[in-house]
Design a protein around this motif. Structure first.
Motif, PDB file in Angstrom:
ATOM      1  N   UNK A 223       0.832  -1.203   0.000  1.00  0.00           N
ATOM      2  CA  UNK A 223       0.000   0.000   0.000  1.00  0.00           C
ATOM      3  C   UNK A 223       0.873   1.262   0.000  1.00  0.00           C
ATOM      4  N   UNK A 224       1.893   1.278   0.854  1.00  0.00           N
ATOM      5  CA  UNK A 224       2.808   2.418   0.884  1.00  0.00           C
ATOM      6  C   UNK A 224       3.550   2.552  -0.447  1.00  0.00           C
ATOM      7  N   UNK A 225       3.964   1.399  -0.989  1.00  0.00           N
ATOM      8  CA  UNK A 225       4.723   1.408  -2.233  1.00  0.00           C
ATOM      9  C   UNK A 225       3.926   1.962  -3.396  1.00  0.00           C
ATOM     10  N   UNK A 226       2.610   1.711  -3.407  1.00  0.00           N
ATOM     11  CA  UNK A 226       1.777   2.227  -4.497  1.00  0.00           C
ATOM     12  C   UNK A 226       1.774   3.751  -4.505  1.00  0.00           C
ATOM     13  N   UNK A 227       1.757   4.353  -3.311  1.00  0.00           N
ATOM     14  CA  UNK A 227       1.790   5.816  -3.225  1.00  0.00           C
ATOM     15  C   UNK A 227       3.147   6.340  -3.703  1.00  0.00           C
ATOM     16  N   UNK A 233       6.604   8.135 -10.504  1.00  0.00           N
ATOM     17  CA  UNK A 233       6.225   8.267 -11.915  1.00  0.00           C
ATOM     18  C   UNK A 233       6.153   9.730 -12.328  1.00  0.00           C
ATOM     19  N   UNK A 234       5.636  10.575 -11.426  1.00  0.00           N
ATOM     20  CA  UNK A 234       5.607  12.015 -11.709  1.00  0.00           C
ATOM     21  C   UNK A 234       7.017  12.562 -11.870  1.00  0.00           C
ATOM     22  N   UNK A 235       7.920  12.138 -10.984  1.00  0.00           N
ATOM     23  CA  UNK A 235       9.310  12.577 -11.066  1.00  0.00           C
ATOM     24  C   UNK A 235       9.941  12.120 -12.378  1.00  0.00           C
ATOM     25  N   UNK A 236       9.675  10.885 -12.772  1.00  0.00           N
ATOM     26  CA  UNK A 236      10.245  10.347 -14.001  1.00  0.00           C
ATOM     27  C   UNK A 236       9.782  11.138 -15.210  1.00  0.00           C
ATOM     28  N   UNK A 237       8.487  11.477 -15.247  1.00  0.00           N
ATOM     29  CA  UNK A 237       7.991  12.280 -16.370  1.00  0.00           C
ATOM     30  C   UNK A 237       8.670  13.649 -16.419  1.00  0.00           C
ATOM     31  N   UNK A 238       8.880  14.244 -15.245  1.00  0.00           N
ATOM     32  CA  UNK A 238       9.512  15.567 -15.206  1.00  0.00           C
ATOM     33  C   UNK A 238      10.981  15.509 -15.586  1.00  0.00           C
ATOM     34  N   UNK A 239      11.649  14.402 -15.261  1.00  0.00           N
ATOM     35  CA  UNK A 239      13.103  14.319 -15.476  1.00  0.00           C
ATOM     36  C   UNK A 239      13.488  13.859 -16.878  1.00  0.00           C
ATOM     37  N   UNK A 266      14.526   8.490  -1.907  1.00  0.00           N
ATOM     38  CA  UNK A 266      13.626   7.346  -2.066  1.00  0.00           C
ATOM     39  C   UNK A 266      12.852   7.421  -3.375  1.00  0.00           C
ATOM     40  N   UNK A 267      12.390   8.630  -3.727  1.00  0.00           N
ATOM     41  CA  UNK A 267      11.668   8.785  -4.998  1.00  0.00           C
ATOM     42  C   UNK A 267      12.623   8.693  -6.174  1.00  0.00           C
ATOM     43  N   UNK A 268      13.791   9.278  -6.022  1.00  0.00           N
ATOM     44  CA  UNK A 268      14.769   9.256  -7.116  1.00  0.00           C
ATOM     45  C   UNK A 268      15.136   7.825  -7.477  1.00  0.00           C
ATOM     46  N   UNK A 269      15.383   6.994  -6.482  1.00  0.00           N
ATOM     47  CA  UNK A 269      15.789   5.614  -6.774  1.00  0.00           C
ATOM     48  C   UNK A 269      14.657   4.815  -7.402  1.00  0.00           C
ATOM     49  N   UNK A 270      13.429   5.073  -6.960  1.00  0.00           N
ATOM     50  CA  UNK A 270      12.290   4.386  -7.582  1.00  0.00           C
ATOM     51  C   UNK A 270      12.145   4.804  -9.043  1.00  0.00           C
ATOM     52  N   UNK A 271      12.290   6.095  -9.303  1.00  0.00           N
ATOM     53  CA  UNK A 271      12.159   6.585 -10.673  1.00  0.00           C
ATOM     54  C   UNK A 271      13.254   5.991 -11.561  1.00  0.00           C
TER      55      UNK A 271
END
Length: 333
Positions: A223-227, A233-239, A266-271
């Motif tokens: 559940x946390x991971x989905x958020x 995904x937003x970061x990836x689109x922007x980058x 944490x977001x950077x590594x996921x992206x």
């Protein structure tokens, strides 16, 4: 076949019924059948709760007499009320070890015969607990301990809330004898030692309830991971950086170092993980992600990071160039 209303039978039926209700209602399904207690119990419950059931037995041909085991499982499936049952023999390779290669062959075989139908698999809460522990040992972050999901099209797992002891009891209640795979008792397999040694020790030391706690942890992390994935995904689109000469088309997209560097790690590594998967990078481990993150957040002229993927003649390397992160194919020496 009419099922007796024992506690074990009702527990398995409830798991399948709730899964069916949550994922589109009754309809034709395929059940992956090994002949063991878990998959036999699933077949019996699915016949009652899911609709038309076709059982598929994948014969890995890794043990003497595997064909006879498969044929017996087919007979049991038909006796339980399946509309059809078949054996699919496969050749198991050696890439990644026998256990991993058998899994790849099994899923490919099930996918090849499902004909658009979902495939139900007999993983239980105990399997989930083992998976979480094995993921924890890998140390690859939260994603590695999220465990298995109840639905990842076309794969369904209706018994993630059912204990293995309940499927064994259900088979006894139905008067059917499951097959005991000798591999499931072979201490040469890490998962077997986790099942036979590690989990019982944890249950003893921590006072019980460990398997359920591990399964709950996996649910919460998913559940946390989905958020986090949505934000990543937003970061990836922007980058993403549009390549010179047109849309992202011919050359693989690169990522802006400036945008990545200002994002939480944490977001950077996921992206970055998602971006690399899109470029055909496989088998990422935490060491890869840490080294790649250093290219963004702590760059002091170091070279690229070699990652798995590519071809026999070329390897894939993640590099920092002109303010962007890129994946490049380099000739193997």
């Amino acid at each position: 076949m009419r099922l007796p209303e024992t506690a074990a039978v009702l527990a398995v039926r409830r798991g399948v019924r709730e899964w069916v209700a949550a994922h589109g209602g009754r309809g034709p399904v395929v059940v992956g059948l090994s002949g063991g207690a878990d998959s036999l119990a699933l077949v019996a419950a699915a016949v009652v709760e899911a609709g038309e059931v076709t059982a598929v037995v994948v014969d890995h041909r890794l043990q003497e007499g595997s064909g006879a085991v498969a044929d017996r499982a087919v007979e049991q499936a038909m006796g339980l009320g399946c509309v059809g049952a078949m054996v699919v023999p496969v050749d198991v390779g050696r890439a990644g070890g026998v256990e991993a290669a058998a899994r790849v062959a099994r899923y490919a075989a099930l996918d090849s015969v499902r004909d658009g139908r979902p495939v139900l698999l007999g993983h239980t809460l105990d399997d989930q607990a083992e998976t979480v522990l094995l993921g924890l040992a890998r140390g690859s972050g939260g994603r590695s301990i999220q465990g298995m999901v109840a639905w990842n099209s076309p794969w369904g797992r209706p018994m993630l809330g059912v204990r293995r002891a309940q499927t064994v009891r259900m088979c006894a209640d139905l008067g059917i004898e499951p097959w005991d795979d000798p591999h499931n008792a072979d201490p040469g397999y890490t998962r077997v030692r986790v099942r036979e040694e590690v989990l019982p020790l944890l249950e003893e030391v921590l006072g019980g309830g460990v398997a359920q706690a591990l399964a709950r942890t996996a649910d919460q992390l998913r559940a946390d991971g989905a958020v986090l994935d949505a934000y990543a995904d937003e970061l990836l689109r922007a980058a993403r950086v549009v390549q010179t000469g047109g849309a992202f088309g011919s050359d693989p997209p690169t990522l802006s170092i400036e945008i990545l560097a200002t994002a939480p790690p944490a977001l950077r590594r996921r992206a970055v993980r998602t971006w690399l998967a899109d470029q055909g990078v496989t088998g990422l481990v935490n060491a890869h992600l840490q080294a790649i993150d250093e290219l963004v957040s702590n760059w002091h002229g170091q070279g690229g990071v070699a990652v798995a993927g590519g071809s026999r003649d070329h390897r894939l390397v993640v590099t920092r160039e002109h303010g962007t992160l890129a994946v490049r194919a380099q000739t193997r020496i």
